[in-house]
Design an enzyme around this catalytic site. Sequence first.
Site, PDB file in Angstrom:
ATOM      1  CB  CYS A 137      12.649  -8.281  -4.298  1.00  0.00           C
ATOM      2  SG  CYS A 137      13.248  -6.615  -4.614  1.00  0.00           S
ATOM      3  CB  CYS A 141      15.902  -9.141  -6.049  1.00  0.00           C
ATOM      4  SG  CYS A 141      16.505  -8.673  -4.411  1.00  0.00           S
ATOM      5  CG  ASP A 174      11.618   4.982 -13.536  1.00  0.00           C
ATOM      6  OD1 ASP A 174      11.915   5.047 -12.333  1.00  0.00           O
ATOM      7  OD2 ASP A 174      10.427   4.900 -13.948  1.00  0.00           O
ATOM      8  CG  ASN A 178      11.738   8.907  -3.514  1.00  0.00           C
ATOM      9  OD1 ASN A 178      12.117  10.058  -3.286  1.00  0.00           O
ATOM     10  ND2 ASN A 178      11.225   8.552  -4.679  1.00  0.00           N
ATOM     11  CG  HIS A 185      14.805   2.551  -6.305  1.00  0.00           C
ATOM     12  ND1 HIS A 185      14.122   1.869  -5.320  1.00  0.00           N
ATOM     13  CD2 HIS A 185      14.015   3.587  -6.640  1.00  0.00           C
ATOM     14  CE1 HIS A 185      12.970   2.463  -5.087  1.00  0.00           C
ATOM     15  NE2 HIS A 185      12.887   3.520  -5.853  1.00  0.00           N
TER      16      HIS A 185
HETATM   17  P1  AMP Z   1      10.174   4.972  -5.890  1.00  0.00           P
HETATM   18  O1  AMP Z   1       8.914   5.785  -5.918  1.00  0.00           O
HETATM   19  O2  AMP Z   1      11.370   5.780  -5.439  1.00  0.00           O
HETATM   20  O3  AMP Z   1      10.025   3.667  -5.138  1.00  0.00           O
HETATM   21  O4  AMP Z   1      10.505   4.637  -7.400  1.00  0.00           O
HETATM   22  C1  AMP Z   1      10.134   3.459  -8.026  1.00  0.00           C
HETATM   23  C2  AMP Z   1      10.434   3.661  -9.486  1.00  0.00           C
HETATM   24  O5  AMP Z   1      10.488   2.402 -10.111  1.00  0.00           O
HETATM   25  C3  AMP Z   1       9.378   4.489 -10.221  1.00  0.00           C
HETATM   26  O6  AMP Z   1      10.009   5.623 -10.820  1.00  0.00           O
HETATM   27  C4  AMP Z   1       8.833   3.506 -11.261  1.00  0.00           C
HETATM   28  O7  AMP Z   1       8.518   4.129 -12.475  1.00  0.00           O
HETATM   29  C5  AMP Z   1       9.966   2.518 -11.408  1.00  0.00           C
HETATM   30  N1  AMP Z   1       9.594   1.163 -11.807  1.00  0.00           N
HETATM   31  C6  AMP Z   1       8.608   0.384 -11.303  1.00  0.00           C
HETATM   32  N2  AMP Z   1       8.585  -0.820 -11.909  1.00  0.00           N
HETATM   33  C7  AMP Z   1       9.608  -0.807 -12.817  1.00  0.00           C
HETATM   34  C8  AMP Z   1      10.118  -1.749 -13.761  1.00  0.00           C
HETATM   35  N3  AMP Z   1       9.573  -2.975 -13.908  1.00  0.00           N
HETATM   36  N4  AMP Z   1      11.161  -1.398 -14.544  1.00  0.00           N
HETATM   37  C9  AMP Z   1      11.712  -0.171 -14.426  1.00  0.00           C
HETATM   38  N5  AMP Z   1      11.287   0.765 -13.537  1.00  0.00           N
HETATM   39  C10 AMP Z   1      10.246   0.455 -12.751  1.00  0.00           C
HETATM   40 ZN    ZN Z   2      15.322  -6.787  -3.727  1.00  0.00          ZN
END
Ligand code: AMP
Ligand code: ZN
Length: 113
Positions: A7, A10, A32, A86, A99
Site C-alpha cells: 500500500c 501505508c 498531494d 472519496n 485519506h
Molecule cells: P482519491 O482520488 O481520493 O483516491 O485521491 C488520491 C490522491 O492521492 C490524488 O489526489 C493523488 O494526486 C494523490 N496521490 C497519488 N499518489 C501520491 C503520492 N505518491 N504522493 C502524494 N499524493 C499522491
Molecule cells: Zn495502507
Amino acid sequence: MTMKDDCLFCSIANGDAEKLVWQNDIAAAFKDIHPQAAVHILVVPKQHILNLDHLDDPELAGQLLLAVREVAHAVGLKGGWRVRVNNGRSAGQVVDHLHFHVLGGQELKHDAH
Ligand code: AMP
Ligand code: ZN
C-alpha cells in the site's frame, strides 16, 4: 497497528519523515502530488484502513478528525478550508487507503457534486 505491504499510503505514512508535513502517533500528513488548490494536503491513518466504510473504532475516528484540523492549522489554513473523503470507486477513490483531502489557501468554489 497493521500496515499493508503493497500500500502506497501505508509506506508514505510510516516511511521517510522528510516527506511528511506533520505526524503524530496515529496519523501522518503529506502534500498531494497533483494539487487541486493552492494548499492540498492528504491526512492518513498510519494503520491501513480502506476508507470510511472500514473505520470502526470511534476513538480513532475522533483522533483522525482532530488530526485533520491540527494539520490544517499547522500548514496555515485558518479561515476557510475544506475536507473531502472519496469512499469507493464511484465516488472517485483511487488510492485504497483512507485519506482526508485538506484543501485551501485560496477562495474555494462550491463542488459541482
Ligand atoms: P482519491 O482520488 O481520493 O483516491 O485521491 C488520491 C490522491 O492521492 C490524488 O489526489 C493523488 O494526486 C494523490 N496521490 C497519488 N499518489 C501520491 C503520492 N505518491 N504522493 C502524494 N499524493 C499522491
Ligand atoms: Zn495502507
